[in-house]
Design a protein around this motif. Structure first.
Motif, PDB file in Angstrom:
ATOM      1  N   THR A 287       0.831  -1.208   0.000  1.00 34.77           N
ATOM      2  CA  THR A 287       0.000   0.000   0.000  1.00 34.77           C
ATOM      3  C   THR A 287       0.862   1.252   0.000  1.00 34.77           C
ATOM      4  OG1 THR A 287      -1.745  -1.195   1.185  1.00 34.77           O
ATOM      5  CG2 THR A 287      -1.822   1.209   1.244  1.00 34.77           C
ATOM      6  N   VAL A 288       1.912   1.209   0.820  1.00 35.12           N
ATOM      7  CA  VAL A 288       2.820   2.355   0.854  1.00 35.12           C
ATOM      8  C   VAL A 288       3.496   2.552  -0.499  1.00 35.12           C
ATOM      9  CG1 VAL A 288       4.961   3.221   1.873  1.00 35.12           C
ATOM     10  CG2 VAL A 288       3.202   2.231   3.343  1.00 35.12           C
ATOM     11  N   ARG A 289       3.894   1.451  -1.126  1.00 33.31           N
ATOM     12  CA  ARG A 289       4.525   1.562  -2.445  1.00 33.31           C
ATOM     13  C   ARG A 289       3.552   2.128  -3.466  1.00 33.31           C
ATOM     14  NH1 ARG A 289       6.166  -3.600  -6.020  1.00 33.31           N
ATOM     15  NH2 ARG A 289       3.894  -3.507  -6.311  1.00 33.31           N
ATOM     16  N   ARG A 290       2.317   1.645  -3.420  1.00 35.38           N
ATOM     17  CA  ARG A 290       1.316   2.158  -4.360  1.00 35.38           C
ATOM     18  C   ARG A 290       1.074   3.647  -4.127  1.00 35.38           C
ATOM     19  NH1 ARG A 290      -4.515   0.199  -3.152  1.00 35.38           N
ATOM     20  NH2 ARG A 290      -4.022   1.593  -1.417  1.00 35.38           N
ATOM     21  N   ASP A 291       0.931   4.016  -2.839  1.00 36.20           N
ATOM     22  CA  ASP A 291       0.714   5.433  -2.545  1.00 36.20           C
ATOM     23  C   ASP A 291       1.925   6.264  -2.938  1.00 36.20           C
ATOM     24  OD1 ASP A 291      -1.706   4.661  -1.545  1.00 36.20           O
ATOM     25  OD2 ASP A 291      -1.079   4.706   0.568  1.00 36.20           O
ATOM     26  N   MET A 296       4.303  10.033  -6.368  1.00 35.45           N
ATOM     27  CA  MET A 296       5.395  10.448  -7.247  1.00 35.45           C
ATOM     28  C   MET A 296       4.858  10.941  -8.591  1.00 35.45           C
ATOM     29  SD  MET A 296       8.542  10.987  -7.678  1.00 35.45           S
ATOM     30  CE  MET A 296       9.204  10.202  -6.197  1.00 35.45           C
ATOM     31  N   ARG A 297       3.876  10.214  -9.109  1.00 33.49           N
ATOM     32  CA  ARG A 297       3.289  10.662 -10.383  1.00 33.49           C
ATOM     33  C   ARG A 297       2.622  12.024 -10.221  1.00 33.49           C
ATOM     34  NH1 ARG A 297       2.022   5.021 -10.859  1.00 33.49           N
ATOM     35  NH2 ARG A 297      -0.004   5.387  -9.844  1.00 33.49           N
ATOM     36  N   ALA A 303       4.923  19.303 -10.217  1.00 32.95           N
ATOM     37  CA  ALA A 303       6.179  20.034 -10.407  1.00 32.95           C
ATOM     38  C   ALA A 303       6.322  20.496 -11.848  1.00 32.95           C
ATOM     39  CB  ALA A 303       7.357  19.140 -10.016  1.00 32.95           C
ATOM     40  N   SER A 304       5.926  19.635 -12.775  1.00 28.58           N
ATOM     41  CA  SER A 304       5.995  20.033 -14.188  1.00 28.58           C
ATOM     42  C   SER A 304       5.071  21.213 -14.456  1.00 28.58           C
ATOM     43  CB  SER A 304       5.610  18.841 -15.073  1.00 28.58           C
ATOM     44  OG  SER A 304       6.493  17.759 -14.865  1.00 28.58           O
ATOM     45  N   HIS A 305       3.873  21.142 -13.833  1.00 26.61           N
ATOM     46  CA  HIS A 305       2.941  22.245 -14.023  1.00 26.61           C
ATOM     47  C   HIS A 305       3.471  23.536 -13.400  1.00 26.61           C
ATOM     48  CE1 HIS A 305      -0.961  24.148 -14.684  1.00 26.61           C
ATOM     49  NE2 HIS A 305      -0.877  24.620 -13.431  1.00 26.61           N
ATOM     50  N   ASP A 466       1.009  17.234   2.671  1.00 21.23           N
ATOM     51  CA  ASP A 466       1.501  16.600   1.454  1.00 21.23           C
ATOM     52  C   ASP A 466       1.984  17.665   0.481  1.00 21.23           C
ATOM     53  OD1 ASP A 466       0.747  14.260   2.595  1.00 21.23           O
ATOM     54  OD2 ASP A 466      -1.047  13.964   1.356  1.00 21.23           O
ATOM     55  N   ARG A 467       2.798  17.229  -0.461  1.00 22.78           N
ATOM     56  CA  ARG A 467       3.379  18.180  -1.410  1.00 22.78           C
ATOM     57  C   ARG A 467       2.348  18.635  -2.441  1.00 22.78           C
ATOM     58  NH1 ARG A 467       8.979  14.672  -1.908  1.00 22.78           N
ATOM     59  NH2 ARG A 467       9.400  14.775   0.324  1.00 22.78           N
TER      60      ARG A 467
END
Length: 519
Positions: A287-291, A296-297, A303-305, A466-467
């Motif tokens: 679950t942590v990896r999925r989150d 990250m996506r 960040a791109s925006h 959260d970021r």
């Protein structure tokens, strides 16, 4: 050796390694056989000793009877050890006695005298020469010992201890020698009944051992199978997890060892509990990896925006500058380009700071600290700067009279205070009361930034740190914030071993930072 065509070749490990069930049953069977053999051996030895001891008692009685009933007359010498007045007679070939001494018969009625058991061997030696040697069978027929049998008996020395001798076809005997004058009288009783009793006992013990072994193997196999059934359930749970497609993001692992199997026995309970805990850890890790992948996506997209907007602005004003000849417009365009460059630089610095803090958190290392930091001075200076920047807000500052010093990084802690104050003045309207306080408790330092402005939406509170999270996701970026300020605050405070929490309602919103007091 031939093998059926098409039959799968069993793997070497499956051929060599027996199952745990049969290993346990085999161990129990071996222990049972060893125990029965040991008990049987002790029983046989003890019973054999008992039978031989009883036979020795009978042999002692027979020896006393034989020594007290010597032959009445023997050829070639007077019976000097015979009792006075004893009659003299010699056996006839028919086994009867008469008064003639000229026809001696070795089969004397002395052999098989009253009180002697059948097959009792009696021999008399005079100076190593057999005067008499024979036995009477169960039918009353008398027999003479062979030369070899006589030679065996001749070797027995007169003593009080019986010995075991082999008399050829007659079998094993217990023999005892006694002296009568110059003669040696030897009496021997057969060991055939003793040997037959021992053989019967061995057959009984062997039969009981074999029957017990069969019953024990059957009962043990059933018992072990029943005891290991919960372990099979544990293995089935583990096998079911392998069927999940974890590579494609399947993070729901519902398979668990049942409570009944956990209570079956302590060993299976320990294995099952450990497996349940492992599956729980794996599910949480997935679950942590999925989150993390989702975050990250989202992070990359945001960040791109964030970078695309100032880059587009810079390009637009650069094109406008190239097309205009007005110095005033060129100066204004250059200023806008400079502002956007500063914005991009701040965003890149914030991203680099977060990356550095993330690397320290993943490596589980303490961030570099430069020594004691005067937190009171930082709070006072930053609050004065914020008051100058937003004079429309009502600012109040409460600090302890004594300076408060903590151990940490001065620049990062200054960024924490500045970000919280910026967040308070940016997301509240003018005339909002902002109260900044700093105090030291017994074990920690508390820094609080509170205001009476609008409450933070309840759906935003769980992801506030959260970021790229903003107070209102649907609202435009009218304040020019990047959404990284509170994420940086949380990361810095966490790296310094502290914590931050927020409470917000219609009356008050407060951010509370707690830092440990280090010597």
């Amino acid at each position: 050796m031939s093998r059926r065509v098409g039959a799968p070749e069993p793997r070497g490990e499956e051929r060599r390694i027996p199952s745990l069930r049969w290993r346990i049953v085999g161990a129990v069977a071996l222990l049972l056989v060893a125990t029965n053999i040991a008990v049987g051996a002790v029983t046989v030895v003890a019973y054999h000793g008992y039978l031989v001891g009883r036979l020795d008692s009978e042999l002692a009685s027979a020896t006393r009877r034989t020594s007290g009933r010597p032959p009445a007359s023997l050829p070639g010498r007077p019976p000097d050890w015979a009792p006075s007045g004893a009659p003299t007679a010699a056996p006839t070939p028919g086994g009867s006695t008469n008064g003639s001494a000229s026809q001696p018969d070795p089969d004397n009625t002395f052999i098989g005298a009253p009180g002697q058991a059948a097959n009792t061997v009696v021999a008399i030696f005079d100076d190593g020469t057999a005067v008499l040697a024979g036995y009477t069978d169960a039918r009353g027929n008398q027999h003479t010992l062979t030369t070899a049998q006589q030679r065996t008996l001749r070797q027995i020395q007169a003593s009080s201890t019986p010995v075991t001798v082999s008399l050829g076809s007659l079998g094993s005997y217990r023999a005892e020698a006694a002296t009568a004058g110059d003669d040696v009288v030897i009496t021997a009783l057969p060991l055939g009944d003793v040997d037959a009793s021992i053989i019967r006992l061995l057959v009984v013990i062997g039969s009981v051992t074999l029957a017990g072994l069969v019953i024990a193997v059957w009962a043990g196999a059933m018992l072990v199978r029943r005891s290991l059934r919960p372990l099979e359930h544990v293995a089935a749970v583990a096998s079911s997890v392998t069927a999940l497609d974890l590579e494609r993001g399947d993070t729901e692992i519902d398979a668990r060892v049942a409570a009944a199997d956990l209570r079956a026995n302590r060993e299976v309970g320990q294995v099952g509990t450990a497996l349940n805990q492992l599956l729980g850890h794996v599910a949480r890790a997935l679950t942590v990896r999925r989150d993390a992948e989702t975050g990250m996506r989202t992070f990359v997209a945001d960040a791109s925006h964030e970078l695309r907007t100032p880059i587009a602005t810079v390009r637009a004003y650069a094109e406008l500058t190239s097309r205009t000849q007005s110095p005033e417009e060129m100066r204004r365009n250059v200023m806008r380009i400079g502002n956007e460059a500063v914005r991009m630089g701040n965003l890149v610095e914030e991203l680099l700071l977060l990356a550095r803090l993330d690397a320290a958190s993943i490596a589980d290392t303490t961030p570099a600290v430069h020594g004691p930091v005067d937190l009171t001075a930082i709070v006072v200076e930053t609050t004065m700067d914020a008051r100058a920047t937003a004079p429309g807000h009502r600012w109040t500052l409460h600090v302890d009279p004594e300076p408060i010093t903590v151990t940490g990084d001065d620049a990062e802690l200054r960024r924490v205070v500045a970000n919280l104050l910026t967040n308070a003045r940016t997301h509240t309207p003018a005339d909002t009361a902002i109260v900044v306080s700093l105090r030291r408790d017994a074990d920690d330092v508390r820094f609080v930034v509170a205001n009476d402005g609008p409450a933070i939406p309840s759906e935003t509170l769980p992801t506030l740190f959260d970021r790229f999270t903003r107070g209102e996701a649907s609202r435009s970026r009218e304040y020019g914030t990047s959404g990284l300020g509170l994420a940086i605050v949380h990361a810095v405070i966490d790296a310094h071993g502290g914590s931050i929490r927020v409470v917000s309602d219609d009356a008050r919103t407060a951010f509370t930072v707690t830092l440990p007091v280090r010597p």
